[in-house]
Design an enzyme around this catalytic site. Structure first.
Site, PDB file in Angstrom:
ATOM      1  N   ASP A 170       0.811  -1.223   0.000  1.00 26.54           N
ATOM      2  CA  ASP A 170       0.000   0.000   0.000  1.00 26.54           C
ATOM      3  C   ASP A 170       0.841   1.268   0.000  1.00 26.54           C
ATOM      4  O   ASP A 170       0.293   2.367  -0.128  1.00 26.54           O
ATOM      5  CB  ASP A 170      -0.920   0.039   1.226  1.00 26.54           C
ATOM      6  CG  ASP A 170      -2.004  -1.018   1.182  1.00 26.54           C
ATOM      7  OD1 ASP A 170      -2.212  -1.603   0.099  1.00 26.54           O
ATOM      8  OD2 ASP A 170      -2.634  -1.269   2.224  1.00 26.54           O
ATOM      9  N   MET A 213      -6.094  -2.388  -3.740  1.00 24.78           N
ATOM     10  CA  MET A 213      -5.646  -2.388  -2.352  1.00 24.78           C
ATOM     11  C   MET A 213      -5.445  -0.970  -1.846  1.00 24.78           C
ATOM     12  O   MET A 213      -5.173  -0.061  -2.611  1.00 24.78           O
ATOM     13  CB  MET A 213      -4.363  -3.197  -2.214  1.00 24.78           C
ATOM     14  CG  MET A 213      -4.587  -4.686  -2.338  1.00 24.78           C
ATOM     15  SD  MET A 213      -3.114  -5.532  -2.898  1.00 24.78           S
ATOM     16  CE  MET A 213      -2.952  -4.890  -4.541  1.00 24.78           C
TER      17      MET A 213
END
Length: 448
Positions: A170, A213
């Site tokens: 991320d 994500m």
């Protein structure tokens, strides 16, 4: 030990992260003239923790090859199954030959898991096995766990170097420029966005919805949207949005369908959670302590379908979730290079006798960062800077923000800068570490 190790000039040994008036100063990574560990005395171990990420195998390979080729180390263990592998006694021997081709595969050859962190059992295992270098590859939770291991090792007076390489797909680890695997994830996300665009463009009133994500930070969705140029709307956790009324998401979808006949929406997994907060309370947490989020993609698909059904408009919505496909790919060329530099930097640091640090790129230079510095907060997309403005210009989507939302975002940015520039969240750790040097990285046993 090879003699061609270079000594860094004193003026080049400090890297400054300017996130506040004073900035944070970190010691520059790289080989040292003197090392603490004799190669034949080194017994190293490598562990991967948390979720999968492109580049894990590359980091493992380069740590092994770096220890072997640059320093002549021969005893390297792979701890299988994350932290619990320490006390479950699951290990494999790692050699340059055994890891030669692993960078071409996704995942991790060591296996990974969430949770399983039992400090006493882990340090008991380290002590019992005679391990004196521990390399932890994992996200902020895993790095926090490595910091606890480091503290327990110090309490016991063990001569063990504990070092980390931050891993998060991320890109939400603070201080460092970016985390490995992020570039690969953005590149692979293009495939899903392209598929959504083809599906949407091939149907009347087609909508392609892609969930990417980004639990708390929307970097993958942000950069994938900018790279694609086919996306009409990007929703991330940092930017609130609403569905109904003027300026809301439904009105914007209606407008785009009327203009183009189709549209593509990209949503990060953590976006819109306030809108579905009543359902979050029942979801609980995973083994790493992360909140289990409701699937915003499915929820948003349902809401869009309900809205147009109520308005008696036919749409063709296709929902794509490529999450596990993206996590499982091998790293691309850019990430392979980055993983190599990170792995070599962490090996140089551990061999020189540094401990209690993680390695990362800051302002384009690799340096050693105390564990607590990367676990204080999470890196987030700033919705008041130029990069987010560029995205809004690319998609032509409304900001969905009120003046209060913008003011709150600015306050949060200022608070974050003060947090990084001020006292650490764990002042006891800083007091102990600062006694060794002004950069927060602890020397293990020798004075440099």
């Amino acid at each position: 030990i090879r003699r061609e190790l270079v000594v860094l000039h004193a003026s080049m040994q400090i890297v400054v992260h300017k996130d506040g008036p004073r900035g944070n100063h970190f010691r520059r990574a790289g080989p040292r003239q003197r090392v603490y560990f004799e190669p034949d005395e080194v017994h190293a171990c490598i562990v991967t923790c948390g979720g999968l990420c492109p580049g894990l195998n590359t980091v493992i390979r380069e740590i092994v090859c770096g220890l072997s080729d640059m320093y002549g180390v021969t005893k390297i263990l792979g701890i299988q199954g994350g932290y619990r592998g320490f006390y479950a006694r699951n290990t494999i021997d790692l050699t340059p030959k055994s890891v030669n081709d692993i960078h071409k595969r996704g995942g991790t050859i060591l296996g990974s898991s969430r949770g399983g962190h039992d400090t006493m059992k882990i340090v008991d295992s380290i002590q019992y096995r005679g391990i004196n270098q521990v390399y932890v590859i994992g996200g902020d939770g895993s790095q926090r766990g490595a910091g606890v291991i480091f503290e327990e090792v110090r309490k016991r007076g063990l001569k063990v170097a504990v070092a980390g390489i931050p891993k998060t797909i991320d890109n939400d680890i603070p201080v460092i420029d970016k985390s490995f695997g992020f570039d690969s994830a953005v590149e692979e996300a293009q495939r899903a966005i392209n598929a959504a665009h083809v599906e949407a463009g091939s149907a009347d009133n087609g909508i392609g919805l892609v969930k990417l994500m980004g639990r708390y930070s929307g970097f993958i969705a942000h950069y994938a949207t900018l790279a694609s140029r086919d996306v009409d709307c990007c929703l991330i956790p940092e930017s609130p949005f609403y569905l109904e009324g003027e300026g809301g998401l439904f009105k914007y979808i209606e407008k785009r369908l009327k203009e183009n006949g189709h549209m593509v929406i990209v949503v990060a997994e953590g976006a819109g959670q306030k809108l579905i907060a009543e359902n979050m309370k029942e979801m609980g947490q995973d083994a790493s302590g992360n909140a289990l989020l409701l699937d915003v993609g499915l929820w948003l698909s349902q809401k869009i379908n309900e809205h147009f059904k109520k308005n008696k408009t036919t749409i063709n919505l296709k929902y794509i979730d490529p999450t596990y496909m993206i996590r499982a790919i091998p790293s691309n060329a850019s990430d392979n290079v980055y993983c190599t530099l990170l792995a070599h930097s962490v090996v140089h640091g551990a061999m020189a006798g540094y401990t209690g640090f993680t390695v990362g790129q800051v302002n384009g230079r690799h340096c050693y960062i105390p564990f607590y510095r990367i676990t204080e907060k999470q890196n987030k997309v700033s919705i008041t800077d130029r990069m987010w403005a560029r995205l809004l210009s690319s998609t032509n989507q409304p900001s969905f923000l009120s003046k209060q939302d913008v003011d709150d975002a600015k306050v949060e940015d200022e608070r974050t800068a003060k947090l990084l520039d001020g006292s650490p969240s764990n002042p006891k750790v800083e007091d102990k570490v600062a006694s060794s040097n002004s950069n927060g990285v602890k020397y293990l046993f020798v004075s440099h």
